[in-house]
Design an enzyme around this catalytic site. Sequence first.
Site, PDB file in Angstrom:
ATOM      1  N   LYS A 129     -10.959  -4.787  -2.065  1.00  0.00           N
ATOM      2  CA  LYS A 129     -11.868  -3.647  -2.103  1.00  0.00           C
ATOM      3  C   LYS A 129     -11.150  -2.431  -2.667  1.00  0.00           C
ATOM      4  O   LYS A 129     -11.746  -1.599  -3.303  1.00  0.00           O
ATOM      5  CB  LYS A 129     -12.345  -3.308  -0.674  1.00  0.00           C
ATOM      6  N   LYS A 137      -5.134 -10.956  -5.274  1.00  0.00           N
ATOM      7  CA  LYS A 137      -6.330 -11.274  -4.479  1.00  0.00           C
ATOM      8  C   LYS A 137      -7.476 -10.309  -4.784  1.00  0.00           C
ATOM      9  O   LYS A 137      -7.229  -9.151  -5.142  1.00  0.00           O
ATOM     10  CB  LYS A 137      -6.007 -11.309  -2.983  1.00  0.00           C
ATOM     11  N   LYS A 194       0.835  -1.211   0.000  1.00  0.00           N
ATOM     12  CA  LYS A 194       0.000   0.000   0.000  1.00  0.00           C
ATOM     13  C   LYS A 194       0.870   1.262   0.000  1.00  0.00           C
ATOM     14  O   LYS A 194       0.543   2.243  -0.657  1.00  0.00           O
ATOM     15  CB  LYS A 194      -0.963  -0.003   1.192  1.00  0.00           C
TER      16      LYS A 194
END
Length: 330
Positions: free
Chosen positions: A201, A198, A117
């Site tokens: 969201k 994966k 991230k």
Amino acid sequence: MPVIYDVSMRILSGIQPSGTMHIGNYLGAVKQWVDSQNPEAYYCVVDLHALTLEIEPAALREQTTDCVASLLAAGLDPEVCTLFIQSHVPFHAQLSWLLECVSSYGELSRMTQFKEKADRQEGYRVGLLTYPVLMAADILLYSAQQVPVGDDQRQHLELTRNVAERFNNRYGEIFTIPEGVHPPAAARVMDLQEPSRKMSKSISSPLGSIYVLDEPAEIEKKIKKAVTDTENEVRFDWETKPGLSNLLEIFSSFEGSSPEVIASRYTGYGALKSDLATLVIESLAPIAERYRELRSDPTAINAVVLHGDDKAAQVAGPVYRRAAAAMGLI
Ligand code: TYM
């Protein structure tokens, strides 16, 4: 499928209200929460975690209520388990600070999710680095023995165990050392368009994620267009057939039979995709319907949460106070 939960155990798990729940969240975590719910189970909507990335305040407000409604619609029963909102129980942030003082910068900066991230943005928030410590606080405050989560949380769970052991060795036996529990199938649901990544969201290709509230036609389209391979042999094999194996795991998780058994029933991809679409649509439709009923009454949702917040604080408060006292806070 083996029964993996011992319902007499203290359980805690959480989900971020950072977007609509997808079937990765549902199959990897929430379905297990529903199956394992008992009076010793605590489930929280981790709104403080959602602040680690940019989010509009109005969106966070809406999505927190959406998330509670989705969990209730999926089958959590507040008469059986405790459902609460992380920020409503101030001990989470308080214990997180104490645990930050027994964690090292090195171990936090090695977390895979942090690196992924942080790489995607300039000037990331410090909370993105310290996030796993807040997660450790969530778990340790409830003396959780089991933490039902998807596979992507393994490393955070390991950090929680390490921090708890370090704390106990230094300050006395305050914390229970938790175990992660992962479902036998669909512990890591992959993106339908990019099966090497994966389902997520935060980053997702338009047809890559199936959301629990998707319309039947959308679900069908996403499954039909899911990336597979050029062979037409149905075999459960993550190495050479990741796209197909992902579909088989999703099938397995909704149906209950093993991916190998499901694979043996098909000779081509078309029929498998078509049956999977029907199964997913039928399994999710009651959740979507119940969600719409519940979401139309935010007052009732708030009442559930207020009750849960109180129950959670009663458990978390004494653990926090023992930890603070053990460290020397008067
Ligand atoms: P979050 O909000 O990203 O996801 C919620 C749960 O869904 C699981 N999950 C998946 N499982 C299978 N396949 C996927 N593609 C997939 N994507 C997500 C996650 O593993 C998780 O179980 N840090 C956590 C939230 C958290 C928490 C906690 C969890 C905060 N405190 C304490 C357990 C205990 C997170 O961001 O999950």
